[in-house]
Design an enzyme around this catalytic site. Sequence first.
Site, PDB file in Angstrom:
ATOM      1  N   SER A 114      11.121  -6.187   8.617  1.00 16.75           N
ATOM      2  CA  SER A 114      10.097  -5.419   8.652  1.00 16.75           C
ATOM      3  C   SER A 114       9.831  -4.930   7.121  1.00 16.75           C
ATOM      4  O   SER A 114       8.448  -4.342   6.949  1.00 16.75           O
ATOM      5  CB  SER A 114      10.190  -4.206   9.346  1.00 16.75           C
ATOM      6  OG  SER A 114      11.090  -3.557   8.922  1.00 16.75           O
TER       7      SER A 114
ATOM      8  N   LEU B  38      11.212  -2.686   5.374  1.00 21.53           N
ATOM      9  CA  LEU B  38      11.404  -1.406   5.401  1.00 21.53           C
ATOM     10  C   LEU B  38      12.866  -1.016   4.651  1.00 21.53           C
ATOM     11  O   LEU B  38      13.436  -0.054   4.784  1.00 21.53           O
ATOM     12  CB  LEU B  38      11.126  -0.507   6.908  1.00 21.53           C
ATOM     13  CG  LEU B  38       9.793  -0.795   7.358  1.00 21.53           C
ATOM     14  CD1 LEU B  38       9.611  -0.178   8.539  1.00 21.53           C
ATOM     15  CD2 LEU B  38       8.698  -0.008   6.446  1.00 21.53           C
TER      16      LEU B  38
ATOM     17  N   ASP C 197      13.961   0.643  -3.896  1.00 20.80           N
ATOM     18  CA  ASP C 197      14.089   1.041  -2.451  1.00 20.80           C
ATOM     19  C   ASP C 197      15.555   1.599  -2.311  1.00 20.80           C
ATOM     20  O   ASP C 197      15.833   2.709  -1.528  1.00 20.80           O
ATOM     21  CB  ASP C 197      14.376  -0.368  -2.015  1.00 20.80           C
ATOM     22  CG  ASP C 197      13.077  -1.286  -1.901  1.00 20.80           C
ATOM     23  OD1 ASP C 197      11.963  -0.528  -2.189  1.00 20.80           O
ATOM     24  OD2 ASP C 197      13.180  -2.620  -1.513  1.00 20.80           O
TER      25      ASP C 197
ATOM     26  N   GLU D  49       3.185  -0.322  -5.942  1.00 21.52           N
ATOM     27  CA  GLU D  49       3.643  -1.512  -5.489  1.00 21.52           C
ATOM     28  C   GLU D  49       4.163  -2.605  -6.693  1.00 21.52           C
ATOM     29  O   GLU D  49       2.817  -2.842  -7.402  1.00 21.52           O
ATOM     30  CB  GLU D  49       2.910  -1.912  -4.337  1.00 21.52           C
ATOM     31  CG  GLU D  49       3.824  -2.766  -3.335  1.00 21.52           C
ATOM     32  CD  GLU D  49       4.538  -1.532  -2.503  1.00 21.52           C
ATOM     33  OE1 GLU D  49       5.707  -1.513  -2.748  1.00 21.52           O
ATOM     34  OE2 GLU D  49       4.041  -1.083  -1.535  1.00 21.52           O
ATOM     35  N   HIS D  50       5.011  -3.202  -6.837  1.00 21.69           N
ATOM     36  CA  HIS D  50       5.371  -4.095  -7.838  1.00 21.69           C
ATOM     37  C   HIS D  50       5.292  -3.648  -9.244  1.00 21.69           C
ATOM     38  O   HIS D  50       4.915  -4.139 -10.286  1.00 21.69           O
ATOM     39  CB  HIS D  50       4.536  -5.521  -7.601  1.00 21.69           C
ATOM     40  CG  HIS D  50       4.909  -6.122  -6.564  1.00 21.69           C
ATOM     41  ND1 HIS D  50       6.268  -7.048  -6.327  1.00 21.69           N
ATOM     42  CD2 HIS D  50       4.573  -6.149  -5.081  1.00 21.69           C
ATOM     43  CE1 HIS D  50       6.255  -7.632  -5.180  1.00 21.69           C
ATOM     44  NE2 HIS D  50       5.564  -7.034  -4.515  1.00 21.69           N
ATOM     45  N   THR D  51       5.587  -2.182  -9.241  1.00 20.45           N
ATOM     46  CA  THR D  51       5.501  -1.612 -10.496  1.00 20.45           C
ATOM     47  C   THR D  51       6.970  -1.084 -10.928  1.00 20.45           C
ATOM     48  O   THR D  51       6.922  -0.877 -12.265  1.00 20.45           O
ATOM     49  CB  THR D  51       4.656  -0.091 -10.410  1.00 20.45           C
ATOM     50  OG1 THR D  51       5.247   0.654  -9.406  1.00 20.45           O
ATOM     51  CG2 THR D  51       3.365  -0.363 -10.285  1.00 20.45           C
TER      52      THR D  51
ATOM     53  N   TYR E 285       9.203 -13.397  -4.914  1.00 26.44           N
ATOM     54  CA  TYR E 285       9.125 -12.090  -5.528  1.00 26.44           C
ATOM     55  C   TYR E 285       9.591 -12.159  -7.015  1.00 26.44           C
ATOM     56  O   TYR E 285       8.914 -11.940  -8.057  1.00 26.44           O
ATOM     57  CB  TYR E 285      10.159 -11.271  -4.687  1.00 26.44           C
ATOM     58  CG  TYR E 285      10.306 -10.108  -5.409  1.00 26.44           C
ATOM     59  CD1 TYR E 285       9.656  -8.890  -4.740  1.00 26.44           C
ATOM     60  CD2 TYR E 285      11.408  -9.801  -6.217  1.00 26.44           C
ATOM     61  CE1 TYR E 285       9.909  -7.687  -5.457  1.00 26.44           C
ATOM     62  CE2 TYR E 285      11.543  -8.542  -6.734  1.00 26.44           C
ATOM     63  CZ  TYR E 285      10.762  -7.411  -6.421  1.00 26.44           C
ATOM     64  OH  TYR E 285      11.128  -6.018  -6.905  1.00 26.44           O
TER      65      TYR E 285
HETATM   66  C1  GLA Z   1      10.826  -4.936  -2.944  1.00 25.25           C
HETATM   67  C2  GLA Z   1      11.609  -4.468  -3.993  1.00 25.25           C
HETATM   68  C3  GLA Z   1      11.305  -3.142  -4.756  1.00 25.25           C
HETATM   69  C4  GLA Z   1       9.701  -3.202  -5.149  1.00 25.25           C
HETATM   70  C5  GLA Z   1       8.957  -3.606  -3.914  1.00 25.25           C
HETATM   71  C6  GLA Z   1       7.554  -3.947  -4.400  1.00 25.25           C
HETATM   72  O1  GLA Z   1      10.678  -3.930  -1.884  1.00 25.25           O
HETATM   73  O2  GLA Z   1      13.049  -4.323  -3.698  1.00 25.25           O
HETATM   74  O3  GLA Z   1      12.129  -2.979  -5.848  1.00 25.25           O
HETATM   75  O4  GLA Z   1       9.711  -4.246  -6.201  1.00 25.25           O
HETATM   76  O5  GLA Z   1       9.572  -4.882  -3.276  1.00 25.25           O
HETATM   77  O6  GLA Z   1       6.963  -2.637  -4.699  1.00 25.25           O
END
Ligand code: GLA
Length: 392
Positions: free
Chosen positions: A126, A128, A176, A34-36, A226
């Site tokens: 959500s 997702l 995503d 996550e956040h990588t 973010y």
């Molecule tokens: C959101 C962003 C993704 C990713 C995640 C965190 O979903 O759209 O690109 O950075 O946060 O992992």
Amino acid sequence: MRKEQLLKRFTEIYGDGGEIQCFFAPGRVNLIGEHTDYNGGHVFPCALTIGTYGAIRRREDGKLRFYSMNFEKMGVLESDLSHLKPSKEAGWSDYPKGVVWAFEKKGYSIPQGFDFLVYGNIPAGSGLSSSASLEVLTGLMLKESYGFEKLSMVDIAQIGQYSENNFNGMNCGIMDQFASAMGKKDHAIFLDTATLQYTYAPVKLDHAKIVITNSKVKHSLVDSKYNERREQCEEALKDLKNVTQISHIQTLGDLSRETFEMYEAAIKDPICRMRARHAVCENQRTIDAVQALKAGNLEEFGRLMNASHVSLRDEYQVSCSEIDILVSLAWETPGVLGSRITGGGFGGCTVSIVENDAVDMYQSVAGESYEKQVGHRAEFYVVDIGDGAYAF
Ligand code: GLA
């Protein structure tokens, strides 16, 4: 959503005639990493079987018309190929509009407009990836309807990210859109975001299920927080590049945990240092977790998920009290192998690996306690991993 239902509503809204094509693009859940993705690290998401359905028909003029079965009160939203600018009134249609705009920017000119109808079954807010699924849906639709045969699904994911970054102002990474475009049934995608090299790992677990728990909260200013995290990582990288021994690095993902620890003092701002530490260690955890999964060691996979949550909560600071309650309840439940926040953060969902026998117990015990503590119910979804976007 059946094709007939989509077509029926389409003709009710826009009238009969012409060729109408239907498409689907899924949402995603990220298992770890996550956040990588905007730090050149690894991610491990999978596509869901829920997502966004769309029907399109080309028009002869330059008009773009949008209708969502989820926001029927908004009616038909209209725009024009010659006026592609984000606007408040455009609401959800700023996402598909952005993709049209991005196609133009990338040299794929759209000669005429279209009528477009969508229906999504990803719960709102959500985390997702309903927006990424809408972007990928639009990209695939434009590719198929306007004959851009050379565009690959990876190109479509990248165009979706480009439009979200530059049209919608959210500086997201590629995860995503990539998961929505490239997902594969019963597999997660182990993606190196620095090179876009990827492999599929089977995630058909014999004695456990993946369970998503929706906290049903979304805190405000998610996009700006973010973007701020992303800037903090960029600042940390800049400081690290000033260190002669590691001046060659391109991203935080290029650093092992050991090398990072050797030079982290070069990052001047302690907050940026903490953010970078998360990015580097989370990348390592993701690589280790995929290895553990391949070796059939789900317990280790779960342990790494838990460590990921602690780091997202304490170092990256993208969790919130409701999510922390859900994760703690999961950790306390026997048979839950791992649990963490998933997605961008500040609300949304957790993802947990739960032994088959414990799924009901987890849902009832955690569900009840969450409602007592927070004042509203959580929702639980046992995950089916689906395919990436397709025409149907
Ligand atoms: C959101 C962003 C993704 C990713 C995640 C965190 O979903 O759209 O690109 O950075 O946060 O992992």
